[in-house]
Design a protein around this motif. Structure first.
Motif, PDB file in Angstrom:
ATOM      1  N   LYS A   1       5.744  17.542   0.270  1.00  0.00           N
ATOM      2  CA  LYS A   1       5.369  16.189  -0.145  1.00  0.00           C
ATOM      3  C   LYS A   1       5.566  15.232   1.021  1.00  0.00           C
ATOM      4  O   LYS A   1       6.372  15.499   1.935  1.00  0.00           O
ATOM      5  CB  LYS A   1       6.222  15.711  -1.326  1.00  0.00           C
ATOM      6  CG  LYS A   1       5.891  16.328  -2.666  1.00  0.00           C
ATOM      7  CD  LYS A   1       6.696  15.652  -3.765  1.00  0.00           C
ATOM      8  CE  LYS A   1       6.339  16.205  -5.135  1.00  0.00           C
ATOM      9  NZ  LYS A   1       7.067  15.527  -6.216  1.00  0.00           N
TER      10      LYS A   1
ATOM     11  N   LEU B   1      -6.485   4.459   6.532  1.00  0.00           N
ATOM     12  CA  LEU B   1      -5.932   5.438   5.612  1.00  0.00           C
ATOM     13  C   LEU B   1      -6.104   6.851   6.148  1.00  0.00           C
ATOM     14  O   LEU B   1      -5.244   7.718   5.948  1.00  0.00           O
ATOM     15  CB  LEU B   1      -6.638   5.326   4.250  1.00  0.00           C
ATOM     16  CG  LEU B   1      -6.192   4.176   3.362  1.00  0.00           C
ATOM     17  CD1 LEU B   1      -7.134   4.059   2.170  1.00  0.00           C
ATOM     18  CD2 LEU B   1      -4.765   4.388   2.907  1.00  0.00           C
ATOM     19  N   GLU B   2      -7.226   7.078   6.822  1.00  0.00           N
ATOM     20  CA  GLU B   2      -7.478   8.412   7.357  1.00  0.00           C
ATOM     21  C   GLU B   2      -6.358   8.836   8.309  1.00  0.00           C
ATOM     22  O   GLU B   2      -5.941   9.998   8.306  1.00  0.00           O
ATOM     23  CB  GLU B   2      -8.823   8.442   8.099  1.00  0.00           C
ATOM     24  CG  GLU B   2     -10.040   8.320   7.190  1.00  0.00           C
ATOM     25  CD  GLU B   2     -10.421   6.881   6.885  1.00  0.00           C
ATOM     26  OE1 GLU B   2      -9.595   5.968   7.114  1.00  0.00           O
ATOM     27  OE2 GLU B   2     -11.556   6.654   6.411  1.00  0.00           O
TER      28      GLU B   2
ATOM     29  N   GLU C   1       0.853  -1.190   0.000  1.00  0.00           N
ATOM     30  CA  GLU C   1       0.000   0.000   0.000  1.00  0.00           C
ATOM     31  C   GLU C   1       0.885   1.235   0.000  1.00  0.00           C
ATOM     32  O   GLU C   1       1.864   1.309   0.750  1.00  0.00           O
ATOM     33  CB  GLU C   1      -0.888   0.013   1.249  1.00  0.00           C
ATOM     34  CG  GLU C   1      -1.833   1.202   1.292  1.00  0.00           C
ATOM     35  CD  GLU C   1      -2.466   1.329   2.650  1.00  0.00           C
ATOM     36  OE1 GLU C   1      -3.583   0.833   2.814  1.00  0.00           O
ATOM     37  OE2 GLU C   1      -1.842   1.929   3.554  1.00  0.00           O
TER      38      GLU C   1
ATOM     39  N   LEU D   1      -3.218   9.665   6.210  1.00  0.00           N
ATOM     40  CA  LEU D   1      -3.379  10.941   5.508  1.00  0.00           C
ATOM     41  C   LEU D   1      -3.327  12.108   6.484  1.00  0.00           C
ATOM     42  O   LEU D   1      -2.740  13.159   6.192  1.00  0.00           O
ATOM     43  CB  LEU D   1      -4.703  10.956   4.733  1.00  0.00           C
ATOM     44  CG  LEU D   1      -4.725  10.064   3.492  1.00  0.00           C
ATOM     45  CD1 LEU D   1      -6.151   9.915   2.960  1.00  0.00           C
ATOM     46  CD2 LEU D   1      -3.822  10.631   2.393  1.00  0.00           C
TER      47      LEU D   1
ATOM     48  N   ARG E   1      -1.739  19.987  -0.101  1.00  0.00           N
ATOM     49  CA  ARG E   1      -2.931  19.555   0.659  1.00  0.00           C
ATOM     50  C   ARG E   1      -3.785  18.585  -0.151  1.00  0.00           C
ATOM     51  O   ARG E   1      -4.990  18.467   0.088  1.00  0.00           O
ATOM     52  CB  ARG E   1      -3.731  20.787   1.095  1.00  0.00           C
ATOM     53  CG  ARG E   1      -2.954  21.629   2.114  1.00  0.00           C
ATOM     54  CD  ARG E   1      -3.724  22.807   2.642  1.00  0.00           C
ATOM     55  NE  ARG E   1      -3.003  23.451   3.729  1.00  0.00           N
ATOM     56  CZ  ARG E   1      -2.141  24.448   3.558  1.00  0.00           C
ATOM     57  NH1 ARG E   1      -1.889  24.911   2.356  1.00  0.00           N
ATOM     58  NH2 ARG E   1      -1.523  24.979   4.602  1.00  0.00           N
ATOM     59  N   GLU E   2      -3.151  17.926  -1.101  1.00  0.00           N
ATOM     60  CA  GLU E   2      -3.898  16.984  -1.943  1.00  0.00           C
ATOM     61  C   GLU E   2      -3.273  15.597  -1.912  1.00  0.00           C
ATOM     62  O   GLU E   2      -2.059  15.456  -1.729  1.00  0.00           O
ATOM     63  CB  GLU E   2      -3.901  17.481  -3.395  1.00  0.00           C
ATOM     64  CG  GLU E   2      -4.679  18.773  -3.585  1.00  0.00           C
ATOM     65  CD  GLU E   2      -4.435  19.379  -4.949  1.00  0.00           C
ATOM     66  OE1 GLU E   2      -3.647  18.804  -5.716  1.00  0.00           O
ATOM     67  OE2 GLU E   2      -5.020  20.438  -5.214  1.00  0.00           O
ATOM     68  N   VAL E   3      -4.124  14.605  -2.119  1.00  0.00           N
ATOM     69  CA  VAL E   3      -3.613  13.241  -2.278  1.00  0.00           C
ATOM     70  C   VAL E   3      -2.956  13.140  -3.650  1.00  0.00           C
ATOM     71  O   VAL E   3      -3.556  13.506  -4.664  1.00  0.00           O
ATOM     72  CB  VAL E   3      -4.764  12.220  -2.167  1.00  0.00           C
ATOM     73  CG1 VAL E   3      -4.267  10.822  -2.511  1.00  0.00           C
ATOM     74  CG2 VAL E   3      -5.354  12.242  -0.762  1.00  0.00           C
ATOM     75  N   ASP E   4      -1.719  12.671  -3.679  1.00  0.00           N
ATOM     76  CA  ASP E   4      -1.012  12.538  -4.954  1.00  0.00           C
ATOM     77  C   ASP E   4      -1.134  11.114  -5.498  1.00  0.00           C
ATOM     78  O   ASP E   4      -1.129  10.892  -6.701  1.00  0.00           O
ATOM     79  CB  ASP E   4       0.461  12.908  -4.756  1.00  0.00           C
ATOM     80  CG  ASP E   4       1.134  13.272  -6.065  1.00  0.00           C
ATOM     81  OD1 ASP E   4       0.447  13.767  -6.975  1.00  0.00           O
ATOM     82  OD2 ASP E   4       2.357  13.062  -6.182  1.00  0.00           O
ATOM     83  N   GLY E   5      -1.230  10.173  -4.599  1.00  0.00           N
ATOM     84  CA  GLY E   5      -1.381   8.780  -5.012  1.00  0.00           C
ATOM     85  C   GLY E   5      -1.870   7.946  -3.843  1.00  0.00           C
ATOM     86  O   GLY E   5      -1.446   8.153  -2.705  1.00  0.00           O
ATOM     87  N   LEU E   6      -2.779   7.052  -4.145  1.00  0.00           N
ATOM     88  CA  LEU E   6      -3.321   6.185  -3.099  1.00  0.00           C
ATOM     89  C   LEU E   6      -3.564   4.840  -3.771  1.00  0.00           C
ATOM     90  O   LEU E   6      -4.467   4.707  -4.595  1.00  0.00           O
ATOM     91  CB  LEU E   6      -4.640   6.789  -2.584  1.00  0.00           C
ATOM     92  CG  LEU E   6      -5.230   6.266  -1.290  1.00  0.00           C
ATOM     93  CD1 LEU E   6      -4.190   6.198  -0.191  1.00  0.00           C
ATOM     94  CD2 LEU E   6      -6.373   7.175  -0.860  1.00  0.00           C
ATOM     95  N   SER E   7      -2.731   3.882  -3.471  1.00  0.00           N
ATOM     96  CA  SER E   7      -2.852   2.634  -4.217  1.00  0.00           C
ATOM     97  C   SER E   7      -2.496   1.430  -3.361  1.00  0.00           C
ATOM     98  O   SER E   7      -1.736   1.529  -2.385  1.00  0.00           O
ATOM     99  CB  SER E   7      -1.954   2.664  -5.456  1.00  0.00           C
ATOM    100  OG  SER E   7      -0.600   2.763  -5.082  1.00  0.00           O
ATOM    101  N   ARG E   8      -3.062   0.314  -3.747  1.00  0.00           N
ATOM    102  CA  ARG E   8      -2.724  -0.963  -3.128  1.00  0.00           C
ATOM    103  C   ARG E   8      -2.477  -1.959  -4.246  1.00  0.00           C
ATOM    104  O   ARG E   8      -3.103  -1.891  -5.313  1.00  0.00           O
ATOM    105  CB  ARG E   8      -3.857  -1.452  -2.235  1.00  0.00           C
ATOM    106  CG  ARG E   8      -3.386  -2.530  -1.243  1.00  0.00           C
ATOM    107  CD  ARG E   8      -4.530  -3.135  -0.489  1.00  0.00           C
ATOM    108  NE  ARG E   8      -5.250  -4.070  -1.331  1.00  0.00           N
ATOM    109  CZ  ARG E   8      -6.556  -4.286  -1.235  1.00  0.00           C
ATOM    110  NH1 ARG E   8      -7.276  -3.635  -0.348  1.00  0.00           N
ATOM    111  NH2 ARG E   8      -7.150  -5.153  -2.025  1.00  0.00           N
TER     112      ARG E   8
ATOM    113  N   MET F   1       6.519  23.897  -1.988  1.00  0.00           N
ATOM    114  CA  MET F   1       5.780  22.633  -2.107  1.00  0.00           C
ATOM    115  C   MET F   1       6.157  21.706  -0.940  1.00  0.00           C
ATOM    116  O   MET F   1       7.305  21.714  -0.480  1.00  0.00           O
ATOM    117  CB  MET F   1       6.140  21.952  -3.451  1.00  0.00           C
ATOM    118  CG  MET F   1       5.385  20.679  -3.739  1.00  0.00           C
ATOM    119  SD  MET F   1       5.612  20.166  -5.460  1.00  0.00           S
ATOM    120  CE  MET F   1       7.380  19.836  -5.516  1.00  0.00           C
TER     121      MET F   1
ATOM    122  N   LYS G   1       0.766  15.680  -1.864  1.00  0.00           N
ATOM    123  CA  LYS G   1       1.512  16.859  -2.317  1.00  0.00           C
ATOM    124  C   LYS G   1       0.718  18.066  -1.858  1.00  0.00           C
ATOM    125  O   LYS G   1      -0.465  18.182  -2.196  1.00  0.00           O
ATOM    126  CB  LYS G   1       1.667  16.830  -3.835  1.00  0.00           C
ATOM    127  CG  LYS G   1       2.475  17.998  -4.358  1.00  0.00           C
ATOM    128  CD  LYS G   1       2.925  17.779  -5.788  1.00  0.00           C
ATOM    129  CE  LYS G   1       1.782  17.918  -6.758  1.00  0.00           C
ATOM    130  NZ  LYS G   1       2.224  17.849  -8.162  1.00  0.00           N
TER     131      LYS G   1
END
Lengths: 445, 481
Positions: B144, B120-121, B30, B124, B37-44, B142, B35
């Protein structure tokens, strides 16, 4: 149940607001050799599906190789759960379907090539080197990949390509080294003796090497070296992501002349000289994108996300969904050939170096396009337009932009170069560059 | 999975191979990245499959399948044998294996809090909190951050009778601050660059990194770098902080001691090694204080396991003892090829679809004494390098050049000004020969590198490097840009 029916089935389940499915069926068969004999022979087949689920404008990705209806549905549900865990929307939406060209890159015989056939080709490739007491190492890989992109918005594209890649490094008894490679989509076009002879000739010529002081030299870069230089520039500055993050040397320079007007570089997944790929991993058709056109900075590549952020259109350069942090990226770099023959490239050199390829290139100062790397497998001294001997490997620390600004001549015959596995390749000619900076040299021990 | 392995072993017995091994794996990964204040990638990623390797008539064959049905596994076994037969038809030397008892065992790496079960919360929230602190520093462009977690469950069995079940749970995290102005871009990372620090451990490892406590510090340093002077050029005494020294160990000790590179099987891709067989036991690799071990037993390392992917138990072996090169990383076949009695237990495969290669485990520089500040105090005029930014080394692992995110000038035993774009370069044995001091156990840390590339088809492996900061005399230094 076949794969297409499985994909169709999960799309129709209403698991998320939207779903994008990227399925990749890969076949990797590789025969590796050293000291003129095969030491590794492997085969792997697998199909993976990347599921990107969208809920309330938020997105999550799950990748699985469980190709059951239940397995794919679970991946989609888990992707939706990941999307719901977020508090802010992604700021973009999946692409709508667009027409894509059909290209042919499939050869059944290459996909199906048997280990005996590869072993036989390797035996031909190493015969001459072995007879002369040289150590031929390398790999011959066959197989390919088949790609489907489907979405609830109606994207429905499919492409398959076979692939063959041969590399060889030939070593002499005194440390001489030569390199050659062949890349394509049809095994029948691979002539093992031709590639092997190129590497062997370099190894013989570099058996006696002299150390050379670091400094600035005129260089003739052969195609693998050009591919590495362009690849590093591509990684540092040819993507919209790097522009958005203010780390691209292209940022604020579009329309300005950055490099020699002999230099035209673009990305084109449909170029017939490369391993064609008509669309990206979002199913968006690949457009030709000029980075340098007669030396003038053109554009950068986009995926749907960067295109939305910059209010433009995706150029079809999305990477597979889990590689979000790297996407978009050029995958089919082409440098326009010039008018110089191999002899022309050498003729104008009073004292310089002919470089076969580079090793372990890494960015040093991305905003200036500075990279460091070592020469490898043959560096040759040029005097009065002729190759007169070999030198020890040297370290380069140089700006790729400065190097392209100092291009004096471009070769007329491009060669297809691949850097590793996967989709994409570089179609590049040899080039001559003035004042190329070498900052160190290695030692033999 | 034991059942899958048994299906493969039964097929190999029916095929009457000389030797065979079956490895079934389930891997779950996972990755969470943000980046600003945004999700740049969320993967499993979930992957399962079976790899079968056969040694037949002195030649290897390997076939792997992501289809874990009985028929597919039997097909893979036949394919592995056919590939071995094709290889045998053109081989000159016969491959043989160093002997190894057939172990039956189970190994589970400790993890108090399952990193894949942490919501995940929560992940994040941690990353966004760091991002908020970084972005609050004026001049930052920026922020990250990323958290990675993965688990590998695998069962290995061979025709000699080995049957080994292992579960390895790992995770790691890192944050980055970026500052930019016209034509310039600077980054600072914590705890190290390129994804942060990682360990075979539970989420308690990430909690222990205290990312939030360091967010403001790296943001301020990134901004300060924009106006800092460029690192001077010349010959200096240099100090390397831990994460940079870990990468130095990786590139200039770990890779050249891999016996398959020495034997030439990586020549056409990753390259060879200057550590030819005649150098073992005789070659001066470094100064007297340099001691390096490959230790797959140290708790928490990314290179820690119970057994390697040939069923050989984890070991601690000397590579460099009191400055002399004494040992290689090896597998069963490479050890046998050079007359070493037993594999060092370093044959590792990145997945079920790949063969085991000779890989690093945890390559550790043994500590000396004192602290980093003691090393600084003992330096009249020098430069302290921290956090890798670029790295490159030749195909024999001799000439290297490293750049770091930041450096500090040292004058009369005190850190003075910040320097930007620092580079240092050297020749491997000369560099380790110039090692004049290594900090003590209190500074020693086992860094986890999750992305070591090698092999064709390519393999990415997780390795560890235990180091304490160290000092090197008379090193060539320059500034980029």
């Amino acid at each position: 149940m076949n794969l297409e029916a499985l994909l169709e089935g999960v799309l129709n389940k209403g698991i998320a607001d939207e779903l994008e499915l990227v399925a990749i069926r890969s076949r990797e068969e590789l025969t590796r050799f050293t000291d003129c004999q095969v030491h590794q022979n492997v085969a792997a087949v697998d199909t993976t599906v990347h599921v990107r689920a969208w809920v309330d404008g938020k997105t999550g990705v799950v990748t699985t190789n469980d190709l059951t209806a239940r397995g794919l549905a679970r991946a989609a549900k888990d992707g939706a759960t990941m999307a719901r865990a977020q508090t802010r929307p992604a700021g973009y939406a999946p692409p709508d379907p667009r027409p894509v060209d059909k290209v042919e890159g499939w050869d059944e015989a290459t996909w199906e090539a048997a280990p005996e056939e590869r072993a036989g080709l390797v035996a031909r490739a190493v015969r001459e080197a072995g007879a002369l007491g040289f150590n031929a190492s390398g790999a011959l890989a066959t197989g390919g990949a088949e790609l489907w992109v489907r979405s609830t918005r109606g994207v429905d594209v499919h492409h398959r390509t076979s692939s063959v890649r041969f590399v060889t490094v030939v070593l002499g008894k005194s440390g001489g080294s030569g390199y050659a490679e062949f890349s394509g989509t049809r095994l029948a076009e691979f002539q093992p003796e031709e590639a092997a002879d190129r590497a062997l000739a370099k190894a013989r010529l570099s058996e006696v090497r002299t150390p050379l002081d670091p400094g600035e030299y005129t260089v003739v870069l052969e195609e693998p070296a050009v591919a590495t230089l362009l690849g590093m520039l591509s990684m540092m500055g040819f993507s919209a992501r790097s522009v958005l993050e203010k780390r691209s040397f292209m940022d604020g320079k579009f329309g300005q002349k950055l490099v020699s007007d002999l230099v035209t570089v673009y990305d084109d997944g449909l170029h017939p000289g490369t391993t064609q790929m008509p669309f990206d991993f979002e199913g968006v058709p690949k457009a030709r994108v000029y980075f340098f056109r007669n030396g003038v900075a053109g554009g950068v590549v986009h995926d749907t996300r960067t295109a939305t952020l910059l209010q433009t259109t995706s150029t079809g350069h999305a990477l597979p969904p889990p590689a979000a942090g790297w996407s978009p990226m050029p995958t089919h770099l082409v440098m326009e050939p010039g008018g110089s023959s191999d002899a022309d490239l050498l003729t104008e050199v009073g004292r310089g170096l002919l470089v076969t390829r580079f090793h372990y290139a890494r960015p040093v100062d991305p905003m200036r396009g500075v990279v460091t790397m070592m020469t490898r497998d043959g560096v040759f001294l040029i005097e009065s337009g002729k190759v007169v001997g070999a030198v020890e490997d040297m370290r380069v620390t140089e700006s790729g932009l400065r190097a392209l600004a100092n291009v004096e001549a471009v070769g007329r015959t491009p060669r297809l170069i691949t850097h590793g596995e996967g989709f994409g390749a570089y179609l590049v000619p040899k080039v001559r560059i003035a004042r190329f900076t070498f900052t160190g040299r290695t030692e033999r021990m | 999975m034991e059942e899958l392995v048994q299906v493969g072993l039964n097929a190999l017995h029916d095929l009457r191979v000389d030797y065979g091994e079956v490895r079934a794996e389930v891997r779950t990964e996972e990755n969470v990245s943000i980046k600003n204040r945004e999700v740049d990638g969320l993967s499993r990623r979930d992957s399962r499959g079976v790899g079968i390797r056969v040694l037949h008539r002195g030649a290897w064959g390997f076939a792997a399948t992501g289809d874990t049905g009985k028929r597919a596994i039997a097909t893979a076994a036949r394919a592995a044998l056919e590939i071995a037969q094709a290889t045998a038809s053109v081989r000159k030397k016969r491959i043989e294996l160093a002997p190894e008892p057939a172990h039956q065992a189970t190994f589970v790496s400790p993890a108090r809090r399952d990193p894949l079960a942490v919501p995940l919360e929560e992940k994040l929230d941690l990353l966004f909190s760091c991002s908020d602190r970084i972005l609050a520093v004026p001049g930052v462009a920026m922020a990250k951050g990323g958290i990675a977690a993965w688990r590998v469950e695998k069962v290995f069995g061979n025709t000699e009778g080995a049957l080994i079940c292992q579960t390895l749970t790992s995770c790691g995290a890192g944050i980055e601050a970026y500052a930019a102005r016209a034509g310039e871009f600077q980054r600072r990372s914590y705890p190290c660059s390129f994804g942060g620090d990682h360990a075979n451990a539970g989420y308690e490892f990430i909690e222990g990194l205290r990312l939030l406590d360091h967010a403001t510090e790296i943001a301020e340093e990134a901004v300060a770098l924009l106006t800092a002077p460029v690192c001077p050029t010349g010959t200096f005494d240099i100090l390397l902080e831990g994460s940079q020294l870990a990468l130095q160990v990786h590139e200039s000790v770990g890779h050249p001691t891999e016996l398959d590179r020495v034997l030439g099987t990586e020549l056409s891709y990753a390259g060879g090694s200057f550590l030819s067989l005649d150098k073992r036991g005789a070659f001066r690799y470094g100064s007297e204080i340099v001691n390096l071990v490959a230790d797959a037993t140290v708790p928490g390392g990314l290179g820690t396991f119970g057994y390697d992917d040939e069923g050989v138990p984890a070991q601690r072996v000397d590579l460099v003892r009191n400055g002399t090169f004494v040992g290689y990383l090896s597998s069963r076949d490479t050890a046998r090829a050079v007359g070493i009695r037993r594999s060092s237990g370093a044959a590792r495969a990145s997945s079920w679809a790949r063969i085991p290669l000779v890989r690093m485990t945890n390559i550790n520089l043994l500590p000396g004494e004192g602290t980093l500040e003691d090393l600084v105090r003992d330096t009249k005029h020098g430069i302290l390098f921290a956090t890798n930014k670029s790295w490159s080394i030749d195909d024999r692992r001799v000439n290297f050049q490293f750049g770091t995110e930041i450096a500090w000038e040292i004058e009369n035993g005190r850190r003075t000004r910040v320097l930007k774009n620092p580079l240092y370069t050297g020749i491997t044995p000369q560099f380790w020969g110039s090692c004049v001091a290594i900090a003590g156990p209190q500074e020693w840390h086992l860094w986890g590198l999750p992305n070591c590339g090698k092999g064709e088809p390519s393999q990415v492996m997780q390795v560890g490097h235990g180091v304490a900061p160290a000092k090197f005399a008379g090193v060539q230094v320059r500034g980029a840009g």
